[in-house]
Design an enzyme around this catalytic site. Structure first.
Site, PDB file in Angstrom:
ATOM      1  CG  HIS A   1      13.283 -14.953 -52.780  1.00  0.00           C
ATOM      2  ND1 HIS A   1      14.015 -15.271 -53.912  1.00  0.00           N
ATOM      3  CD2 HIS A   1      13.816 -13.793 -52.324  1.00  0.00           C
ATOM      4  CE1 HIS A   1      14.945 -14.352 -54.121  1.00  0.00           C
ATOM      5  NE2 HIS A   1      14.840 -13.447 -53.160  1.00  0.00           N
TER       6      HIS A   1
ATOM      7  CG  ASN B   1      15.328 -12.446 -57.783  1.00  0.00           C
ATOM      8  OD1 ASN B   1      15.756 -12.856 -58.851  1.00  0.00           O
ATOM      9  ND2 ASN B   1      16.071 -12.387 -56.708  1.00  0.00           N
TER      10      ASN B   1
ATOM     11  CE1 TYR C   1      19.051 -17.199 -55.014  1.00  0.00           C
ATOM     12  CE2 TYR C   1      17.607 -16.036 -56.542  1.00  0.00           C
ATOM     13  CZ  TYR C   1      18.488 -16.020 -55.477  1.00  0.00           C
ATOM     14  OH  TYR C   1      18.771 -14.827 -54.877  1.00  0.00           O
TER      15      TYR C   1
END
Length: 560
Positions: A501, A539, A417
């Site tokens: 997300h 996250n 990510y």
């Protein structure tokens, strides 16, 4: 953990949750509420629960979807869970099976143009349950006054005191799927100089750190605000949860909200606010901006289009509140899957209907083993410092098995990510004949610097591979940074995936809401969900919960 890159046609069955006795629309409309919270995701549950601690305050939490966890009346599950008090949501190891065995009760259908949950608990009912505290640098760098780390310490402490978490979820005390952890430790700690540590105990450190994932589980099961905050709130006579009810827009007179217009079982009605009441939007970074726009609050060009399509409930242009920040700045983590093969790797494939009998029995009898967690062996972080001194956050993790063309027994998937400090953003767009919310095309890599930063991270990881036996399969280990940039920005099953997300579409400090989370131009409407949160280094789930705890402090003062 990234959502897999499947394009799924999903069917959502909207049912009533069994324990809260939802009221018929006529009864709800007859009694004004002091607080109406729209959306029962993590933020919505927390803010509604906290505000209901005042017994003089009548609080309504509205959810469009239906049951999820067993305690909410959720019954969707495989046959091997028959006779237990578990739904598929309660079992952590069934997390990834939602992509191979899609739910007909938990997922959104014709509500958003993205993947997501429409159910009690929102995405916390279907995600991996990763629970990482953002580093203090995120708050001190990217959040406005009143939201710096020092301001958030009480909120963080309350969250830890209320919501359990663990980095060793199996109740037998053993770690499972450790072949990936062992290989990654040699690769990252021994070769690349990463520090192995307890992630949340060292939350401030996000440069070259490695460790076991942290989950918001308890007693071998998925936990989360539905299990903690919501169950406490439901014991209060001043709190009501209404599921199966979709909010269409905010009813308002100028800058004052007077209630919400809802549809339940095909019946449309208005649920009123008291004179000093507040509407709090907690539907997520796609739905909350949609509700603002359909309430006549947003970019005037968008409002004009909605008005022509009769989407504003007859609200005239003179009553519109022009705010171009509504829906702007939408963020999602750009994701890349890299298949990693090694002679010591032992992949593990979760099964919805037919788990390995020994693994099934270990979970059912002891809440232990592979099904006590979502899968994956490790998480790791680094930072990339640019020539101008700014910093981009990057994150990775190893999953339990391979993906797409690479699924042999010695292959697992590495998720990469980009996180905090990335520069690419998009906006929430209402598209199609039904004007449902979804992301614009500029969310990923619209600023080329992001691809450069992520490619630099991948190149660093590959530089540390010699001697580990680990080999990337879908990207050459000798690929240069420009070659990696070209690959990760191309359209393949392994690149440009939506992690979902979603955040930052009504960001604090960005003009959409003020420092109290009150919508600019409105007196008594707040947004409390991922919309207000800046992109984080981790996250976002725990960060969203922290934001809800902080928002409670601020809104509670406004209501005195």
């Amino acid at each position: 953990m990234a959502n897999l890159l499947f394009s799924l046609l999903l069917h959502a069955l909207l049912t009533w949750q069994s324990f809260a006795s939802p009221l018929p629309p006529q009864q709800l409309a007859a009694a004004p509420y002091d607080v109406i919270v729209v959306g029962s995701g993590p933020a919505g549950v927390i803010i509604a629960s906290r505000l209901s601690e005042n017994p003089a305050r009548k609080v309504l939490l509205i959810e469009g979807g239906g049951p999820s966890y067993w305690v909410t009346g959720g019954t969707e599950r495989p046959q091997w869970l028959a006779g237990t008090n578990l739904s598929r949501v309660d079992v952590p190891g069934l997390y990834s099976t939602i992509y191979t065995n899609p739910s007909n009760q938990l997922l959104c259908q014709n509500k958003i143009r993205a993947y997501g949950a429409c159910t009690i608990g929102g995405n916390s009912a279907i995600n991996a349950g990763l629970f990482y505290e953002p580093p203090r640098s995120d708050f001190d760098t990217y959040f406005p006054a009143g939201w710096k780390y020092a301001d958030l310490v009480p909120a963080i402490n309350r969250l830890y005191a209320t919501q359990p978490s663990t980095n060793n979820p199996s109740l037998d005390g053993l770690y499972y799927q450790q072949s990936g952890y062992t290989a990654a430790k040699q690769w990252l700690v021994t070769n690349a100089g990463y520090s192995e540590l307890n992630i949340n105990a060292n939350a401030a450190r996000k440069t070259k750190v490695f460790g076991h994932p942290v989950y918001n589980y308890a007693d071998g099961k998925r936990s989360g605000p539905v299990i903690t905050y919501l169950q406490t709130a439901l014991k209060r006579p001043n709190f009501q949860l209404q599921s199966g009810t979709w909010v269409q827009r905010i009813a308002r007179t100028g800058p004052l909200a007077t209630g919400v217009v809802v549809t339940t079982n095909g019946i449309t009605s208005t649920i009123p606010l008291t004179a000093k009441g507040r509407v709090i939007l907690s539907g997520g970074a796609l739905k909350s901006p949609e509700l603002l726009m359909k309430s006549g609050i947003g970019d005037p060009a968008v409002l004009t289009t909605l008005s022509r399509a009769n989407q504003l409930g007859g609200l005239p242009p003179s009553a519109w509140i022009n705010n171009t920040a509504v829906g702007a700045g939408l963020f999602d983590n750009p994701n890349t899957f890299i298949a990693m093969q090694g002679p010591s790797i032992q992949a593990y494939n979760y099964q919805y209907d037919n788990p390995i009998p020994a693994d099934r029995d270990l979970y059912l009898t002891r809440k232990s083993g592979h099904y006590s967690f979502a899968g994956g062996s490790c998480s790791f972080w680094d930072t990339v410092r640019r020539a101008d001194g700014t910093v981009a956050g990057v994150q990775g993790g190893l999953g339990a098995a391979g993906y797409q063309a690479y699924t042999n027994a010695m292959t697992v998937t590495m998720n990469i990510y980009g996180t905090s400090g990335l520069r690419s953003t998009g906006k929430v767009v209402l598209d199609g004949a039904d004007f449902l919310p979804g992301p614009s095309g500029s969310v990923y890599y619209s600023d080329p610097q992001d691809a450069q930063d992520i490619a630099t991270f991948i190149r660093r990881l590959f530089d540390a591979l010699p001697g580990t036996g680990m080999t990337p399969l879908n990207l050459s280990p000798s690929a240069t940074v420009p070659e990696i940039v070209s690959y990760i920005t191309s359209w393949t099953p392994y690149t440009r995936g939506q992690v979902n997300h979603w955040s930052s579409s009504c960001r604090l400090g960005g003009g959409c809401v003020d420092g109290n989370t009150t919508v600019v131009g409105m007196r008594n409407v707040n947004v409390v969900d991922a919309s207000v949160v800046a992109p984080l280094s981790v996250n976002p789930q725990m960060g969203v919960m922290i934001a809800a705890e902080r928002a409670w402090e601020l809104i509670d003062r406004l209501m005195v």
